[in-house]
Scaffold this motif. Structure first.
Motif, PDB file in Angstrom:
ATOM      1  N   ILE A 178      13.330   2.789   4.566  1.00 55.40           N
ATOM      2  CA  ILE A 178      13.253   4.162   5.085  1.00 55.40           C
ATOM      3  C   ILE A 178      11.988   4.838   4.585  1.00 55.40           C
ATOM      4  O   ILE A 178      11.270   5.505   5.339  1.00 55.40           O
ATOM      5  CB  ILE A 178      14.511   4.967   4.698  1.00 55.40           C
ATOM      6  CG1 ILE A 178      15.723   4.424   5.469  1.00 55.40           C
ATOM      7  CG2 ILE A 178      14.324   6.455   4.977  1.00 55.40           C
ATOM      8  CD1 ILE A 178      17.057   4.953   4.979  1.00 55.40           C
ATOM      9  N   ARG A 179      11.677   4.666   3.290  1.00 58.55           N
ATOM     10  CA  ARG A 179      10.464   5.288   2.745  1.00 58.55           C
ATOM     11  C   ARG A 179       9.207   4.705   3.403  1.00 58.55           C
ATOM     12  O   ARG A 179       8.255   5.426   3.683  1.00 58.55           O
ATOM     13  CB  ARG A 179      10.412   5.075   1.230  1.00 58.55           C
ATOM     14  CG  ARG A 179      11.577   5.680   0.457  1.00 58.55           C
ATOM     15  CD  ARG A 179      11.323   7.080   0.025  1.00 58.55           C
ATOM     16  NE  ARG A 179      10.191   7.168  -0.889  1.00 58.55           N
ATOM     17  CZ  ARG A 179       9.787   8.298  -1.447  1.00 58.55           C
ATOM     18  NH1 ARG A 179      10.423   9.428  -1.182  1.00 58.55           N
ATOM     19  NH2 ARG A 179       8.753   8.329  -2.259  1.00 58.55           N
ATOM     20  N   ARG A 180       9.212   3.409   3.675  1.00 61.77           N
ATOM     21  CA  ARG A 180       8.063   2.812   4.362  1.00 61.77           C
ATOM     22  C   ARG A 180       7.922   3.369   5.772  1.00 61.77           C
ATOM     23  O   ARG A 180       6.808   3.639   6.228  1.00 61.77           O
ATOM     24  CB  ARG A 180       8.232   1.287   4.428  1.00 61.77           C
ATOM     25  CG  ARG A 180       7.886   0.583   3.126  1.00 61.77           C
ATOM     26  CD  ARG A 180       8.088  -0.907   3.253  1.00 61.77           C
ATOM     27  NE  ARG A 180       7.756  -1.595   2.013  1.00 61.77           N
ATOM     28  CZ  ARG A 180       8.120  -2.846   1.736  1.00 61.77           C
ATOM     29  NH1 ARG A 180       8.834  -3.537   2.613  1.00 61.77           N
ATOM     30  NH2 ARG A 180       7.785  -3.394   0.590  1.00 61.77           N
ATOM     31  N   ALA A 181       9.046   3.521   6.472  1.00 63.77           N
ATOM     32  CA  ALA A 181       9.008   4.071   7.837  1.00 63.77           C
ATOM     33  C   ALA A 181       8.441   5.484   7.837  1.00 63.77           C
ATOM     34  O   ALA A 181       7.758   5.889   8.787  1.00 63.77           O
ATOM     35  CB  ALA A 181      10.404   4.051   8.452  1.00 63.77           C
ATOM     36  N   LEU A 182       8.714   6.230   6.764  1.00 68.14           N
ATOM     37  CA  LEU A 182       8.214   7.604   6.638  1.00 68.14           C
ATOM     38  C   LEU A 182       6.807   7.662   6.047  1.00 68.14           C
ATOM     39  O   LEU A 182       6.267   8.747   5.844  1.00 68.14           O
ATOM     40  CB  LEU A 182       9.166   8.419   5.750  1.00 68.14           C
ATOM     41  CG  LEU A 182      10.563   8.665   6.325  1.00 68.14           C
ATOM     42  CD1 LEU A 182      11.492   9.208   5.253  1.00 68.14           C
ATOM     43  CD2 LEU A 182      10.490   9.619   7.509  1.00 68.14           C
ATOM     44  N   ARG A 183       6.244   6.494   5.738  1.00 65.13           N
ATOM     45  CA  ARG A 183       4.925   6.384   5.119  1.00 65.13           C
ATOM     46  C   ARG A 183       4.888   7.084   3.750  1.00 65.13           C
ATOM     47  O   ARG A 183       3.925   7.771   3.402  1.00 65.13           O
ATOM     48  CB  ARG A 183       3.832   6.944   6.034  1.00 65.13           C
ATOM     49  CG  ARG A 183       3.669   6.151   7.313  1.00 65.13           C
ATOM     50  CD  ARG A 183       2.517   6.663   8.156  1.00 65.13           C
ATOM     51  NE  ARG A 183       2.283   5.818   9.305  1.00 65.13           N
ATOM     52  CZ  ARG A 183       2.908   5.958  10.475  1.00 65.13           C
ATOM     53  NH1 ARG A 183       3.823   6.900  10.609  1.00 65.13           N
ATOM     54  NH2 ARG A 183       2.642   5.172  11.487  1.00 65.13           N
ATOM     55  N   LEU A 184       5.983   6.902   3.000  1.00 67.91           N
ATOM     56  CA  LEU A 184       6.067   7.412   1.632  1.00 67.91           C
ATOM     57  C   LEU A 184       6.049   6.231   0.671  1.00 67.91           C
ATOM     58  O   LEU A 184       6.270   5.091   1.072  1.00 67.91           O
ATOM     59  CB  LEU A 184       7.363   8.218   1.441  1.00 67.91           C
ATOM     60  CG  LEU A 184       7.533   9.454   2.328  1.00 67.91           C
ATOM     61  CD1 LEU A 184       8.925  10.039   2.140  1.00 67.91           C
ATOM     62  CD2 LEU A 184       6.464  10.499   2.018  1.00 67.91           C
ATOM     63  N   SER A 185       5.816   6.513  -0.593  1.00 69.28           N
ATOM     64  CA  SER A 185       5.795   5.447  -1.588  1.00 69.28           C
ATOM     65  C   SER A 185       7.132   4.715  -1.613  1.00 69.28           C
ATOM     66  O   SER A 185       8.190   5.332  -1.651  1.00 69.28           O
ATOM     67  CB  SER A 185       5.511   6.024  -2.978  1.00 69.28           C
ATOM     68  OG  SER A 185       5.720   5.026  -3.955  1.00 69.28           O
ATOM     69  N   SER A 186       7.062   3.392  -1.575  1.00 69.80           N
ATOM     70  CA  SER A 186       8.292   2.596  -1.617  1.00 69.80           C
ATOM     71  C   SER A 186       8.345   1.708  -2.852  1.00 69.80           C
ATOM     72  O   SER A 186       9.055   0.716  -2.892  1.00 69.80           O
ATOM     73  CB  SER A 186       8.413   1.739  -0.350  1.00 69.80           C
ATOM     74  OG  SER A 186       7.275   0.901  -0.207  1.00 69.80           O
ATOM     75  N   ASP A 187       7.589   2.100  -3.863  1.00 72.62           N
ATOM     76  CA  ASP A 187       7.619   1.373  -5.131  1.00 72.62           C
ATOM     77  C   ASP A 187       8.905   1.742  -5.860  1.00 72.62           C
ATOM     78  O   ASP A 187       9.125   2.913  -6.189  1.00 72.62           O
ATOM     79  CB  ASP A 187       6.407   1.763  -5.983  1.00 72.62           C
ATOM     80  CG  ASP A 187       6.280   0.911  -7.237  1.00 72.62           C
ATOM     81  OD1 ASP A 187       7.321   0.410  -7.720  1.00 72.62           O
ATOM     82  OD2 ASP A 187       5.160   0.753  -7.730  1.00 72.62           O
ATOM     83  N   PRO A 188       9.807   0.762  -6.106  1.00 74.82           N
ATOM     84  CA  PRO A 188      11.095   1.071  -6.747  1.00 74.82           C
ATOM     85  C   PRO A 188      10.962   1.780  -8.088  1.00 74.82           C
ATOM     86  O   PRO A 188      11.873   2.487  -8.511  1.00 74.82           O
ATOM     87  CB  PRO A 188      11.740  -0.314  -6.918  1.00 74.82           C
ATOM     88  CG  PRO A 188      11.078  -1.168  -5.898  1.00 74.82           C
ATOM     89  CD  PRO A 188       9.667  -0.651  -5.786  1.00 74.82           C
ATOM     90  N   ARG A 189       9.823   1.636  -8.758  1.00 71.03           N
ATOM     91  CA  ARG A 189       9.657   2.307 -10.051  1.00 71.03           C
ATOM     92  C   ARG A 189       9.648   3.822  -9.891  1.00 71.03           C
ATOM     93  O   ARG A 189       9.918   4.549 -10.838  1.00 71.03           O
ATOM     94  CB  ARG A 189       8.346   1.856 -10.709  1.00 71.03           C
ATOM     95  CG  ARG A 189       8.343   0.415 -11.176  1.00 71.03           C
ATOM     96  CD  ARG A 189       7.003   0.039 -11.717  1.00 71.03           C
ATOM     97  NE  ARG A 189       5.958   0.165 -10.697  1.00 71.03           N
ATOM     98  CZ  ARG A 189       4.652   0.037 -10.958  1.00 71.03           C
ATOM     99  NH1 ARG A 189       4.246  -0.198 -12.178  1.00 71.03           N
ATOM    100  NH2 ARG A 189       3.771   0.146  -9.983  1.00 71.03           N
ATOM    101  N   PHE A 190       9.346   4.297  -8.675  1.00 69.84           N
ATOM    102  CA  PHE A 190       9.273   5.732  -8.446  1.00 69.84           C
ATOM    103  C   PHE A 190      10.481   6.266  -7.663  1.00 69.84           C
ATOM    104  O   PHE A 190      10.467   7.378  -7.169  1.00 69.84           O
ATOM    105  CB  PHE A 190       7.971   6.084  -7.704  1.00 69.84           C
ATOM    106  CG  PHE A 190       6.752   5.678  -8.472  1.00 69.84           C
ATOM    107  CD1 PHE A 190       6.379   6.367  -9.619  1.00 69.84           C
ATOM    108  CD2 PHE A 190       5.996   4.593  -8.080  1.00 69.84           C
ATOM    109  CE1 PHE A 190       5.265   5.990 -10.349  1.00 69.84           C
ATOM    110  CE2 PHE A 190       4.882   4.209  -8.804  1.00 69.84           C
ATOM    111  CZ  PHE A 190       4.511   4.899  -9.950  1.00 69.84           C
ATOM    112  N   SER A 191      11.518   5.440  -7.547  1.00 64.97           N
ATOM    113  CA  SER A 191      12.730   5.931  -6.875  1.00 64.97           C
ATOM    114  C   SER A 191      13.385   6.967  -7.769  1.00 64.97           C
ATOM    115  O   SER A 191      13.417   6.826  -8.990  1.00 64.97           O
ATOM    116  CB  SER A 191      13.702   4.776  -6.616  1.00 64.97           C
ATOM    117  OG  SER A 191      14.223   4.288  -7.830  1.00 64.97           O
TER     118      SER A 191
END
Length: 200
Positions: A178-191
């Motif tokens: 979902i974060r990738r689709a929204l062009r947001l950071s998808s690095d789990p460290r920043f969840s």
């Protein structure tokens, strides 16, 4: 299968009402006990409410099934990114509602929720919201409830603000996609994984 039994019951009830109405109209020609006719007539209002409820449920399920069929075709054109069946879904909009089982799907253009019971209309939340008259995906976050399983909450904005909480076998995967689709950071460290005991 239970839906088919409901439909057969409704058709039988409608046929019985039609026959009863015909007999009521022709009671002068057909020799019947007037007291019996009055008793049958007095029972009709009690049967009308459940009959209407069943007819309404059948109509709603058929409408939902047709909408899902159309949106299934649309989702294939949009390109399916992730999907999962039989997920526990709960709406969160200030208070948590009761969960229900649903099939959920993410495409490049939208996030879909299909209630398996057919009681709710299929829901489509666009990825790139262009109008306040629509509902769109704003973000996703991971939550842990008091040491329980991790869930993902899809945050919805537009003509209403709410969250769609998924108890998935892979919440992190949903969060990333979902974060990738929204062009947001998808690095789990920043969840923003938090304990919901301290959340709303």
């Amino acid at each position: 299968m239970s839906g088919e039994r409901d439909e057969r019951w409704v058709l039988f009830a409608l046929a019985a009402i039609a026959v009863g109405y015909f007999i009521f109209l022709k009671h002068d020609v057909i020799q019947l006990d007037r007291a019996l006719i009055r008793k049958l007539g007095s029972a009709i209002p009690y049967g009308a409410a459940p009959l209407f409820a069943v007819l309404s449920a059948i109509w709603k399920k058929r409408k939902a099934a047709e909408a899902r069929r159309q949106w299934d075709e649309g989702a294939l054109r949009e390109g399916i990114v992730r999907e999962e069946t039989g997920v526990n879904v709960r709406f969160v909009n200030g208070k948590r509602t009761r969960p229900f089982r649903a099939d959920v799907r993410l495409t490049r253009a939208a996030f879909y929720v299909f209630d398996k019971s057919g009681k709710r209309d299929p829901m489509r939340f666009v990825i790139n919201l262009e109008s306040v008259n629509e509902l769109g995906v704003f973000d996703a976050r991971l939550d842990r409830k008091g040491g329980g399983p991790v869930t993902v909450t899809v945050r919805i904005v537009g003509k209403a603000k709410m969250g769609v909480e998924l108890t998935s076998i892979n919440p992190e995967g949903w969060w990333v996609d979902i974060r990738r689709a929204l062009r947001l950071s998808s690095d789990p460290r920043f969840s923003d994984l938090i304990d919901s005991d301290t959340a709303e």
